[in-house]
Design a protein around this motif. Structure first.
Motif, PDB file in Angstrom:
ATOM      1  N   SER A   1      -3.948  -8.195 -16.800  1.00 15.42           N
ATOM      2  CA  SER A   1      -4.688  -7.452 -15.779  1.00 15.42           C
ATOM      3  C   SER A   1      -4.173  -7.854 -14.412  1.00 15.42           C
ATOM      4  O   SER A   1      -4.127  -9.048 -14.078  1.00 15.42           O
ATOM      5  CB  SER A   1      -6.187  -7.759 -15.876  1.00 15.42           C
ATOM      6  OG  SER A   1      -6.706  -7.333 -17.107  1.00 15.42           O
ATOM      7  N   LEU A   2      -3.774  -6.856 -13.635  1.00 10.83           N
ATOM      8  CA  LEU A   2      -3.167  -7.089 -12.327  1.00 10.83           C
ATOM      9  C   LEU A   2      -4.052  -6.486 -11.236  1.00 10.83           C
ATOM     10  O   LEU A   2      -4.469  -5.331 -11.335  1.00 10.83           O
ATOM     11  CB  LEU A   2      -1.785  -6.428 -12.252  1.00 10.83           C
ATOM     12  CG  LEU A   2      -0.794  -6.812 -13.365  1.00 10.83           C
ATOM     13  CD1 LEU A   2       0.369  -5.840 -13.415  1.00 10.83           C
ATOM     14  CD2 LEU A   2      -0.296  -8.233 -13.144  1.00 10.83           C
ATOM     15  N   LEU A   3      -4.350  -7.302 -10.202  1.00 11.90           N
ATOM     16  CA  LEU A   3      -5.059  -6.775  -9.037  1.00 11.90           C
ATOM     17  C   LEU A   3      -4.009  -6.423  -7.985  1.00 11.90           C
ATOM     18  O   LEU A   3      -3.384  -7.312  -7.389  1.00 11.90           O
ATOM     19  CB  LEU A   3      -6.037  -7.813  -8.485  1.00 11.90           C
ATOM     20  CG  LEU A   3      -6.880  -7.368  -7.286  1.00 11.90           C
ATOM     21  CD1 LEU A   3      -7.768  -6.183  -7.664  1.00 11.90           C
ATOM     22  CD2 LEU A   3      -7.720  -8.519  -6.747  1.00 11.90           C
ATOM     23  N   PRO A   4      -3.769  -5.119  -7.747  1.00 10.07           N
ATOM     24  CA  PRO A   4      -2.654  -4.714  -6.894  1.00 10.07           C
ATOM     25  C   PRO A   4      -3.009  -4.707  -5.404  1.00 10.07           C
ATOM     26  O   PRO A   4      -4.169  -4.555  -5.026  1.00 10.07           O
ATOM     27  CB  PRO A   4      -2.358  -3.288  -7.365  1.00 10.07           C
ATOM     28  CG  PRO A   4      -3.698  -2.778  -7.818  1.00 10.07           C
ATOM     29  CD  PRO A   4      -4.462  -3.963  -8.328  1.00 10.07           C
ATOM     30  N   VAL A   5      -1.974  -4.857  -4.577  1.00  5.67           N
ATOM     31  CA  VAL A   5      -2.121  -4.590  -3.141  1.00  5.67           C
ATOM     32  C   VAL A   5      -2.219  -3.091  -2.931  1.00  5.67           C
ATOM     33  O   VAL A   5      -3.076  -2.601  -2.199  1.00  5.67           O
ATOM     34  CB  VAL A   5      -0.928  -5.175  -2.354  1.00  5.67           C
ATOM     35  CG1 VAL A   5      -0.991  -4.767  -0.883  1.00  5.67           C
ATOM     36  CG2 VAL A   5      -0.886  -6.699  -2.493  1.00  5.67           C
ATOM     37  N   ASP A   6      -1.334  -2.356  -3.624  1.00  2.24           N
ATOM     38  CA  ASP A   6      -1.311  -0.887  -3.555  1.00  2.24           C
ATOM     39  C   ASP A   6      -1.205  -0.372  -4.994  1.00  2.24           C
ATOM     40  O   ASP A   6      -0.145  -0.475  -5.620  1.00  2.24           O
ATOM     41  CB  ASP A   6      -0.116  -0.430  -2.715  1.00  2.24           C
ATOM     42  CG  ASP A   6      -0.030   1.091  -2.570  1.00  2.24           C
ATOM     43  OD1 ASP A   6      -0.521   1.800  -3.465  1.00  2.24           O
ATOM     44  OD2 ASP A   6       0.542   1.563  -1.580  1.00  2.24           O
ATOM     45  N   ALA A   7      -2.314   0.157  -5.528  1.00  2.00           N
ATOM     46  CA  ALA A   7      -2.353   0.556  -6.933  1.00  2.00           C
ATOM     47  C   ALA A   7      -1.326   1.638  -7.257  1.00  2.00           C
ATOM     48  O   ALA A   7      -0.665   1.592  -8.299  1.00  2.00           O
ATOM     49  CB  ALA A   7      -3.755   1.044  -7.296  1.00  2.00           C
ATOM     50  N   ALA A   8      -1.176   2.613  -6.366  1.00  2.00           N
ATOM     51  CA  ALA A   8      -0.237   3.709  -6.624  1.00  2.00           C
ATOM     52  C   ALA A   8       1.192   3.192  -6.697  1.00  2.00           C
ATOM     53  O   ALA A   8       1.963   3.556  -7.593  1.00  2.00           O
ATOM     54  CB  ALA A   8      -0.369   4.775  -5.543  1.00  2.00           C
ATOM     55  N   ALA A   9       1.562   2.324  -5.753  1.00  2.00           N
ATOM     56  CA  ALA A   9       2.920   1.780  -5.728  1.00  2.00           C
ATOM     57  C   ALA A   9       3.195   0.916  -6.952  1.00  2.00           C
ATOM     58  O   ALA A   9       4.273   1.000  -7.564  1.00  2.00           O
ATOM     59  CB  ALA A   9       3.137   0.966  -4.443  1.00  2.00           C
ATOM     60  N   LEU A  10       2.222   0.085  -7.335  1.00  2.00           N
ATOM     61  CA  LEU A  10       2.417  -0.789  -8.495  1.00  2.00           C
ATOM     62  C   LEU A  10       2.485   0.029  -9.785  1.00  2.00           C
ATOM     63  O   LEU A  10       3.268  -0.276 -10.686  1.00  2.00           O
ATOM     64  CB  LEU A  10       1.289  -1.823  -8.572  1.00  2.00           C
ATOM     65  CG  LEU A  10       1.435  -2.867  -9.698  1.00  2.00           C
ATOM     66  CD1 LEU A  10       2.758  -3.626  -9.595  1.00  2.00           C
ATOM     67  CD2 LEU A  10       0.257  -3.841  -9.680  1.00  2.00           C
ATOM     68  N   THR A  11       1.693   1.100  -9.870  1.00  2.00           N
ATOM     69  CA  THR A  11       1.730   1.977 -11.051  1.00  2.00           C
ATOM     70  C   THR A  11       3.120   2.563 -11.242  1.00  2.00           C
ATOM     71  O   THR A  11       3.675   2.544 -12.351  1.00  2.00           O
ATOM     72  CB  THR A  11       0.703   3.116 -10.907  1.00  2.00           C
ATOM     73  OG1 THR A  11      -0.611   2.551 -10.861  1.00  2.00           O
ATOM     74  CG2 THR A  11       0.788   4.081 -12.090  1.00  2.00           C
ATOM     75  N   VAL A  12       3.698   3.066 -10.154  1.00  2.00           N
ATOM     76  CA  VAL A  12       5.053   3.642 -10.212  1.00  2.00           C
ATOM     77  C   VAL A  12       6.065   2.586 -10.618  1.00  2.00           C
ATOM     78  O   VAL A  12       6.929   2.811 -11.481  1.00  2.00           O
ATOM     79  CB  VAL A  12       5.432   4.268  -8.852  1.00  2.00           C
ATOM     80  CG1 VAL A  12       6.910   4.650  -8.837  1.00  2.00           C
ATOM     81  CG2 VAL A  12       4.561   5.491  -8.568  1.00  2.00           C
TER      82      VAL A  12
END
Length: 323
Positions: free
Chosen positions: A232-243
């Motif tokens: 489980s990752l808590l992203p800074v930017d979810a959209a960028a990390l998803t890509v």
């Protein structure tokens, strides 16, 4: 273990919408069988058909050999039901609620007095038998509903979201009663839930989503079927990390409560590579072994708690309350 509940190709439509879509499964005698799925999946609609409250559009179901459409009275005397919504008369005492129910089921008076004491002691309400139900807490009312569902000694007890709205301590107590029933009465218990921890108590689980049963097995085997560790990752930017996860690492993340979850073999070995090569920004990381939540995510691509009640379930609810 012989099957006491047999369901084959069960379908329920409300107009053009299909709430239950070709469901098939068996439940063994003495088993705790769980229906796990989000609101709107078709759990309550299935229970309504199995308990003769709602006629199926097609397919068939039998309880202890009796048809839910052709032998309704036989089925009703074979089962007990604890509904999701409260159904006690809170102007009566606990004993009066049980007595009324016992009369409906033709329990002889001499037998009823013994049974009332037995079931009220089981749920620890014997000392409150002469108290008005309106004075009871939510947990006490739920326990009384279970006692009422047991007064005619059913072979199958249906529990529709039995602990919804209860605090964790009361929920745990309620489960101790349910497990005691299984142990002492060899009673078959069919329950619906969307609580993952609750589903762990079941001998087997059917995962239902959008009106279809997509997996049936023991909790342990369902978790084994995921086969991978969960990061489980808590992203800074979810959209960028998803890509980035998709394009750079070939992983398909699922958004769960503001975090992104991915399934990998050997998470401990994979993590340094992920953290070393990621440029999208990761605030925190947690690892865990597969849970039933992960099974559901793997099978459906989303988490149970994300789901809102569907139009089908709202229509089903309207039908049951007003139709």
């Amino acid at each position: 273990m012989s099957a006491i509940i047999e369901v084959k190709d069960l379908v329920k439509k409300f107009g053009a919408m299909t709430a239950v879509n070709g469901v098939s499964f068996d439940v063994g005698e003495g088993e705790i069988f769980g229906f796990l799925g989000p609101n709107g999946a078709g759990k309550s609609t299935t229970i309504a058909m199995l308990t003769t409250l709602l006629p199926p559009t097609s397919g068939e179901a039998r309880i202890a050999g009796w048809s839910v459409t052709g032998d309704k009275d036989k089925v009703r005397h074979t089962i007990g039901i604890v509904f999701q919504d409260p159904s006690l008369d809170d102007r009566l005492t606990a004993e009066e609620n049980l007595r009324f129910h016992a009369r409906l089921y033709g329990v002889p008076r001499g037998e009823y007095l013994k049974r009332m004491e037995s079931v009220l002691k089981l749920v620890e309400l014997w000392d409150r038998r002469s108290h008005i139900v309106r004075t009871f807490s939510g947990g006490m009312k739920r326990r009384l509903e279970i006692a009422r569902g047991l007064i005619h000694y059913p072979r199958v007890l249906f529990l529709d979201e039995p602990t919804i709205g209860l605090d964790p301590q009361t929920r745990n107590h309620l489960w101790s009663y349910i497990l005691e029933l299984k142990r002492t009465q060899h009673m078959t218990i069919f329950m619906t839930t969307h609580y993952m921890l609750e589903a762990e108590y079941c001998d087997r689980i059917a995962i239902i989503d959008r009106g279809r049963v997509i997996a049936v097995d023991t909790p342990a085997k369902l978790k084994e079927s995921v086969g991978e560790d969960v990061i489980s990752l808590l992203p800074v930017d979810a959209a960028a990390l998803t890509v980035e996860l998709k394009e750079k690492f070939g992983l398909t993340p699922v958004a769960v409560d503001g975090q992104l979850e991915v399934h990998v073999n050997d998470a401990e070995g994979y993590l340094p590579k992920l953290l070393g090569q990621s440029r999208a920004g990761i605030r925190s990381v947690t690892l865990h072994k597969p849970t039933l939540e992960d099974v559901f995510i793997k099978l459906t691509g989303r988490a149970i708690r994300e789901q809102e009640s569907s139009a089908v379930e709202r229509m089903r609810s309207h039908f049951q309350h007003h139709g």
